[in-house]
Motif scaffolding. Structure first.
Motif, PDB file in Angstrom:
ATOM      1  N   ARG A 114      27.062  10.634   1.733  1.00  0.00           N
ATOM      2  CA  ARG A 114      25.915  10.249   0.932  1.00  0.00           C
ATOM      3  C   ARG A 114      25.098   9.173   1.644  1.00  0.00           C
ATOM      4  NH1 ARG A 114      28.105   8.751  -4.929  1.00  0.00           N
ATOM      5  NH2 ARG A 114      29.606   7.627  -3.604  1.00  0.00           N
ATOM      6  N   LEU A 115      23.805   9.209   1.406  1.00  0.00           N
ATOM      7  CA  LEU A 115      22.919   8.228   2.011  1.00  0.00           C
ATOM      8  C   LEU A 115      23.186   6.851   1.410  1.00  0.00           C
ATOM      9  CD1 LEU A 115      20.506   7.852   3.963  1.00  0.00           C
ATOM     10  CD2 LEU A 115      19.005   8.167   1.995  1.00  0.00           C
ATOM     11  N   ASP A 116      23.226   5.859   2.253  1.00  0.00           N
ATOM     12  CA  ASP A 116      23.468   4.476   1.835  1.00  0.00           C
ATOM     13  C   ASP A 116      22.182   3.907   1.223  1.00  0.00           C
ATOM     14  OD1 ASP A 116      24.151   1.794   1.613  1.00  0.00           O
ATOM     15  OD2 ASP A 116      23.938   1.400   3.757  1.00  0.00           O
ATOM     16  N   VAL A 117      22.012   4.089  -0.094  1.00  0.00           N
ATOM     17  CA  VAL A 117      20.779   3.694  -0.764  1.00  0.00           C
ATOM     18  C   VAL A 117      20.570   2.179  -0.746  1.00  0.00           C
ATOM     19  CG1 VAL A 117      19.490   3.731  -2.939  1.00  0.00           C
ATOM     20  CG2 VAL A 117      20.745   5.769  -2.184  1.00  0.00           C
ATOM     21  N   PRO A 118      21.579   1.347  -1.105  1.00  0.00           N
ATOM     22  CA  PRO A 118      21.352  -0.107  -1.038  1.00  0.00           C
ATOM     23  C   PRO A 118      20.963  -0.573   0.367  1.00  0.00           C
ATOM     24  CG  PRO A 118      23.325   0.358  -2.292  1.00  0.00           C
ATOM     25  CD  PRO A 118      22.913   1.648  -1.668  1.00  0.00           C
ATOM     26  N   GLY A 119      21.615  -0.003   1.387  1.00  0.00           N
ATOM     27  CA  GLY A 119      21.250  -0.358   2.756  1.00  0.00           C
ATOM     28  C   GLY A 119      19.836   0.073   3.089  1.00  0.00           C
ATOM     29  N   ALA A 120      19.452   1.276   2.634  1.00  0.00           N
ATOM     30  CA  ALA A 120      18.103   1.772   2.899  1.00  0.00           C
ATOM     31  C   ALA A 120      17.050   0.882   2.246  1.00  0.00           C
ATOM     32  CB  ALA A 120      17.970   3.206   2.393  1.00  0.00           C
ATOM     33  N   VAL A 121      17.322   0.452   1.008  1.00  0.00           N
ATOM     34  CA  VAL A 121      16.353  -0.382   0.278  1.00  0.00           C
ATOM     35  C   VAL A 121      16.191  -1.740   0.952  1.00  0.00           C
ATOM     36  CG1 VAL A 121      15.917  -1.608  -1.888  1.00  0.00           C
ATOM     37  CG2 VAL A 121      16.696   0.775  -1.928  1.00  0.00           C
ATOM     38  N   THR A 122      17.306  -2.378   1.316  1.00  0.00           N
ATOM     39  CA  THR A 122      17.223  -3.722   1.888  1.00  0.00           C
ATOM     40  C   THR A 122      16.626  -3.723   3.292  1.00  0.00           C
ATOM     41  OG1 THR A 122      19.563  -3.491   2.526  1.00  0.00           O
ATOM     42  CG2 THR A 122      19.073  -4.729   0.508  1.00  0.00           C
ATOM     43  N   VAL A 123      17.016  -2.778   4.155  1.00  0.00           N
ATOM     44  CA  VAL A 123      16.483  -2.786   5.520  1.00  0.00           C
ATOM     45  C   VAL A 123      15.016  -2.369   5.534  1.00  0.00           C
ATOM     46  CG1 VAL A 123      17.085  -0.404   6.199  1.00  0.00           C
ATOM     47  CG2 VAL A 123      16.989  -2.211   7.930  1.00  0.00           C
ATOM     48  N   THR A 124      14.648  -1.382   4.700  1.00  0.00           N
ATOM     49  CA  THR A 124      13.251  -0.959   4.661  1.00  0.00           C
ATOM     50  C   THR A 124      12.381  -2.079   4.090  1.00  0.00           C
ATOM     51  OG1 THR A 124      13.916   1.352   4.383  1.00  0.00           O
ATOM     52  CG2 THR A 124      11.656   0.793   3.811  1.00  0.00           C
ATOM     53  N   GLY A 125      12.842  -2.702   3.007  1.00  0.00           N
ATOM     54  CA  GLY A 125      12.088  -3.819   2.444  1.00  0.00           C
ATOM     55  C   GLY A 125      11.979  -4.977   3.412  1.00  0.00           C
ATOM     56  N   GLY A 126      13.069  -5.286   4.118  1.00  0.00           N
ATOM     57  CA  GLY A 126      13.045  -6.375   5.080  1.00  0.00           C
ATOM     58  C   GLY A 126      12.086  -6.118   6.230  1.00  0.00           C
ATOM     59  N   LEU A 127      12.112  -4.896   6.768  1.00  0.00           N
ATOM     60  CA  LEU A 127      11.200  -4.564   7.858  1.00  0.00           C
ATOM     61  C   LEU A 127       9.748  -4.550   7.393  1.00  0.00           C
ATOM     62  CD1 LEU A 127      13.231  -1.763   9.688  1.00  0.00           C
ATOM     63  CD2 LEU A 127      12.724  -4.062  10.541  1.00  0.00           C
ATOM     64  N   LEU A 128       9.509  -4.019   6.193  1.00  0.00           N
ATOM     65  CA  LEU A 128       8.146  -4.008   5.663  1.00  0.00           C
ATOM     66  C   LEU A 128       7.612  -5.438   5.533  1.00  0.00           C
ATOM     67  CD1 LEU A 128       8.369  -1.252   2.892  1.00  0.00           C
ATOM     68  CD2 LEU A 128       7.037  -1.140   4.993  1.00  0.00           C
ATOM     69  N   ALA A 129       8.432  -6.338   4.967  1.00  0.00           N
ATOM     70  CA  ALA A 129       7.993  -7.723   4.793  1.00  0.00           C
ATOM     71  C   ALA A 129       7.755  -8.399   6.138  1.00  0.00           C
ATOM     72  CB  ALA A 129       9.035  -8.499   3.985  1.00  0.00           C
ATOM     73  N   LEU A 130       8.659  -8.167   7.090  1.00  0.00           N
ATOM     74  CA  LEU A 130       8.533  -8.794   8.405  1.00  0.00           C
ATOM     75  C   LEU A 130       7.280  -8.302   9.129  1.00  0.00           C
ATOM     76  CD1 LEU A 130       9.945 -10.654  10.480  1.00  0.00           C
ATOM     77  CD2 LEU A 130      11.084  -8.624  11.375  1.00  0.00           C
ATOM     78  N   ILE A 131       7.055  -6.992   9.131  1.00  0.00           N
ATOM     79  CA  ILE A 131       5.894  -6.429   9.834  1.00  0.00           C
ATOM     80  C   ILE A 131       4.596  -6.857   9.157  1.00  0.00           C
ATOM     81  CG2 ILE A 131       4.724  -4.263  10.433  1.00  0.00           C
ATOM     82  CD1 ILE A 131       7.546  -3.054  10.758  1.00  0.00           C
ATOM     83  N   TYR A 132       4.608  -6.910   7.807  1.00  0.00           N
ATOM     84  CA  TYR A 132       3.412  -7.385   7.098  1.00  0.00           C
ATOM     85  C   TYR A 132       3.082  -8.817   7.513  1.00  0.00           C
ATOM     86  CZ  TYR A 132       0.465  -9.378   3.514  1.00  0.00           C
ATOM     87  OH  TYR A 132      -0.542 -10.046   2.874  1.00  0.00           O
ATOM     88  N   ALA A 133       4.095  -9.676   7.531  1.00  0.00           N
ATOM     89  CA  ALA A 133       3.859 -11.079   7.869  1.00  0.00           C
ATOM     90  C   ALA A 133       3.312 -11.227   9.283  1.00  0.00           C
ATOM     91  CB  ALA A 133       5.158 -11.866   7.719  1.00  0.00           C
ATOM     92  N   LEU A 134       3.911 -10.523  10.237  1.00  0.00           N
ATOM     93  CA  LEU A 134       3.485 -10.672  11.626  1.00  0.00           C
ATOM     94  C   LEU A 134       2.131 -10.022  11.878  1.00  0.00           C
ATOM     95  CD1 LEU A 134       6.932 -10.086  13.340  1.00  0.00           C
ATOM     96  CD2 LEU A 134       5.710 -12.245  13.074  1.00  0.00           C
ATOM     97  N   SER A 135       1.870  -8.876  11.232  1.00  0.00           N
ATOM     98  CA  SER A 135       0.570  -8.221  11.386  1.00  0.00           C
ATOM     99  C   SER A 135      -0.538  -9.078  10.798  1.00  0.00           C
ATOM    100  CB  SER A 135       0.587  -6.850  10.705  1.00  0.00           C
ATOM    101  OG  SER A 135       1.544  -6.003  11.285  1.00  0.00           O
ATOM    102  N   THR A 136      -0.288  -9.681   9.646  1.00  0.00           N
ATOM    103  CA  THR A 136      -1.288 -10.535   9.010  1.00  0.00           C
ATOM    104  C   THR A 136      -1.505 -11.798   9.825  1.00  0.00           C
ATOM    105  OG1 THR A 136      -0.608  -9.692   6.843  1.00  0.00           O
ATOM    106  CG2 THR A 136      -1.921 -11.711   6.861  1.00  0.00           C
TER     107      THR A 136
END
Length: 480
Positions: free
Chosen positions: A210-232
Motif C-alpha cells: 500500500r502507498l504510504d499516505v502519511p509519508g506522501a502528505v508530509t514530504v509533498t507538503g514539505g517540498l511544496l512549502a520549501l519551493i514556494y518559499a525559495l521561489s518567492t
C-alpha cells in the motif's frame, strides 16, 4: 548424422530490431526530458510581454514560474514511488497527456487564472514524466556502458533544453509572440505521445504494498512549502512574512516525514536507501552542481546585459556556445566514466566547475570580459554535465529495479530543488548590491568556494575503509 534444427522464427516486418527499438525508446524518453527542461526556461524572456497581454502585474509575474515549480518539484517523490507500485509506463503516459493538454491551455489562455492553471497542470505533468521517464530508462538499459550512454544522452538533453529555452524563448517571442513558447511545448507533446505506448515496456515492483499516505502528505507538503518559499524569495526577497513562515513549515513537515518513514512498514522513502553512501553523497553532488550552475547563469545574464551592455540576442549567443559544448561533453562523459568510474568523474567534474567558476572572478568591464565569460561558463558547463551524468549513475547504481523509481525520484527531486535554491540564496546578493559588478563577483566567489568544498566532501564521503584494505569507492561505484 544429420541434426534436425528448429525452424528460425519469422520476425514480424513491423517490429524493429532490438538495437533499433532501444534507440527509439531512448528517443522517446529523452525527448520528454528535453521538453520538460525547455519548459523551465523558455518562458523567462517572454514574461514582460505576457504580463502586458494578460494584464498581470509585475509582482504577479513570478507566479508564471512558481505555478510550474511548485507541483513539478513537490510531487516528484510521490509520483516516482507511485510509478514503482502501479506502473511506470502508465504514469509516464498520463503525465505526457496532461502536460500536452496543459500546454495547450496555456497557449490559448484568456486571462491570468487560465494561464496559471495551465502552468500548474504543466508542473503536475512534469512531476509524473521526469521520475518515471528516468526509471524507465534505468530499467530498460542495464548497468554498464549501455546505461552510461543512455544517461549521458539524457543529461546532455536536460542541460541543452534549459539553454535552448533561454535562446528560443527570446526568438519566438520577438517573431511570433509569447504564446508560441507554450505552443512549442504542445508540439513536443504531440510528437512524443503517439510514439510512447507502442515502444515503452511496462514495469513495476513485483509486490504491491500500500502507498504510504502519511509519508506522501508530509514530504509533498514539505517540498511544496520549501519551493514556494525559495521561489518567492528569488523574486521578492526574504523580507516577506510568508517566506520564513513557509520555510519553517517546510522544514517541520520534512522532519515529520523522516519520523513517519522510520515507523511505517512500507515507507515512501526507505531510510536505509537514504543512508547508502552513494545516494546521500551523490545527491549532495547533484544538489550543488545544479544550484551553483543555475546561479552562475543567472548572474552572468545580468552582468552581460547590465554591465557589458550586450543585447538579449548577443547574450543568447554566449549561452549558445555553452549549449554546443554541453552536447560535446555529453558524448564524451560516458567514456570518461567508463575509464575512471562515476565517483572520480563526479568529484573531478565538481572540481572543474568550481575552478572555472573562480576564473570568472577576472571579469571586468572591458570587451575582453565577453570572451572570458564565454570560455569559462562554456567549459564549466562541460564539467557541470559530467557531474549531472555521474551523480545520476552514482545514485542509481546497485539499486534494485523495484526501487529505481524511488532512486530516480530522489535524483530528479535534487535537480528541481537545486535549480530552485541557488538563485534565491546567492543570486539575490547580486541584485541587491549597490554596485552590480561587485555583487556579481561576490556571488561568483561564494559559488566557486561552495562547489570546491562539495568536491572535497563528496570525494571523502564516497570513500570507505574496509578491514584490511585501503580506501575504496563506496558501494563499488568505480571504473568498469
Amino acid at each position: 548424422m544429420a541434426i534436425d534444427t528448429p525452424p528460425t522464427p519469422v520476425r514480424k516486418p513491423s517490429a524493429p530490431a532490438p538495437a533499433a527499438r532501444d534507440r527509439l525508446v531512448l528517443f522517446v524518453l529523452c525527448a520528454a526530458q528535453f521538453m520538460v527542461a525547455l519548459d523551465f526556461s523558455v518562458l523567462n524572456v517572454a514574461l514582460p510581454v505576457l504580463g502586458a497581454d494578460l494584464g498581470m502585474s509585475p509582482s504577479a509575474l513570478q507566479w508564471a514560474v512558481t505555478a510550474f515549480a511548485l507541483p513539478s518539484g513537490g510531487f516528484l517523490l510521490l509520483f516516482g514511488r507511485t510509478g514503482d507500485l502501479y506502473g511506470r509506463r502508465r504514469l509516464f503516459l498520463a503525465g505526457l497527456a496532461l502536460f500536452g493538454a496543459a500546454s495547450l491551455l496555456a497557449t490559448f489562455a484568456w486571462d491570468p487564472a487560465s494561464f496559471l492553471a495551465g502552468r500548474a497542470l504543466q508542473g503536475l505533468g512534469a512531476a509524473a514524466i521526469v521520475p518515471t521517464g528516468m526509471s524507465l530508462l534505468t530499467t530498460t538499459f542495464p548497468e554498464g556502458p549501455a546505461r552510461d550512454r543512455a544517461l549521458g544522452i539524457s543529461g546532455t538533453l536536460l542541460s541543452l533544453g534549459f539553454t535552448v529555452g533561454m535562446v528560443a524563448g527570446g526568438v519566438l517571442t520577438d517573431l511570433l509572440g509569447w504564446r508560441s513558447t507554450m505552443g512549442l511545448l504542445t508540439l513536443f507533446a504531440l510528437v512524443v505521445l503517439p510514439l510512447a505506448p507502442g515502444l515503452l515496456p511496462e514495469s513495476r515492483t513485483p509486490q504491491r504494498p500500500r502507498l504510504d499516505v502519511p509519508g506522501a502528505v508530509t514530504v509533498t507538503g514539505g517540498l511544496l512549502a520549501l519551493i514556494y518559499a525559495l521561489s518567492t524569495a528569488a523574486d521578492q526577497g526574504f523580507g516577506r512574512a510568508d517566506v520564513p513562515a513557509a520555510l519553517v513549515a517546510g522544514l517541520l513537515l520534512l522532519t515529520a516525514f523522516a519520523v513517519v518513514e522510520s515507523r511505517t512498514e512500507a515507507p515512501l522513502v526507505s531510510l536505509p536507501m537514504l543512508r547508502r553512501r552513494t545516494v546521500a553523497w551523490g545527491n549532495l553532488g547533484g544538489l550543488v552542481t545544479f544550484s551553483m550552475m543555475s546561479t552562475v547563469v543567472f548572474v552572468l545574464t545580468l552582468y552581460l546585459q547590465e554591465v557589458l551592455a550586450l543585447s538579449a540576442f548577443e547574450t543568447g549567443l554566449v549561452f549558445g556556445v555553452q549549449g554546443v559544448l554541453s552536447v560535446l561533453a555529453g558524448s564524451y562523459a560516458p567514456r570518461v566514466i567508463g575509464r575512471f568510474g562515476a565517483r572520480r568523474t563526479l568529484v573531478g567534474s565538481l572540481a572543474g566547475q568550481g575552478l572555472l567558476g573562480a576564473a570568472l572572478l577576472g571579469l571586468g568591464e572591458g570587451g575582453g570580459s565577453v570572451w572570458l565569460a564565454t570560455a569559462a561558463v562554456s567549459l564549466a558547463s562541460m564539467c557541470h554535465l559530467g557531474a549531472i551524468i555521474s551523480y545520476g549513475l552514482t545514485v542509481t547504481s546497485g539499486v534494485p529495479d523495484a526501487e529505481q523509481g524511488l532512486a530516480t525520484g530522489l535524483v530528479t527531486s535534487t535537480q528541481q530543488v537545486g535549480i530552485t535554491v541557488g538563485i534565491p540564496l546567492l543570486g539575490v546578493l547580486a541584485t541587491t548590491a549597490g554596485d552590480l559588478a561587485s555583487g556579481v563577483r561576490t556571488v561568483l566567489a561564494l559559488d566557486a568556494a561552495i562547489v570546491l568544498a562539495a568536491a572535497v566532501l563528496v570525494g571523502l564521503g564516497l570513500r570507505v575503509r574496509r578491514a584490511g584494505s585501503g580506501p575504496v569507492e563506496a558501494e563499488a561505484v568505480g571504473a568498469r
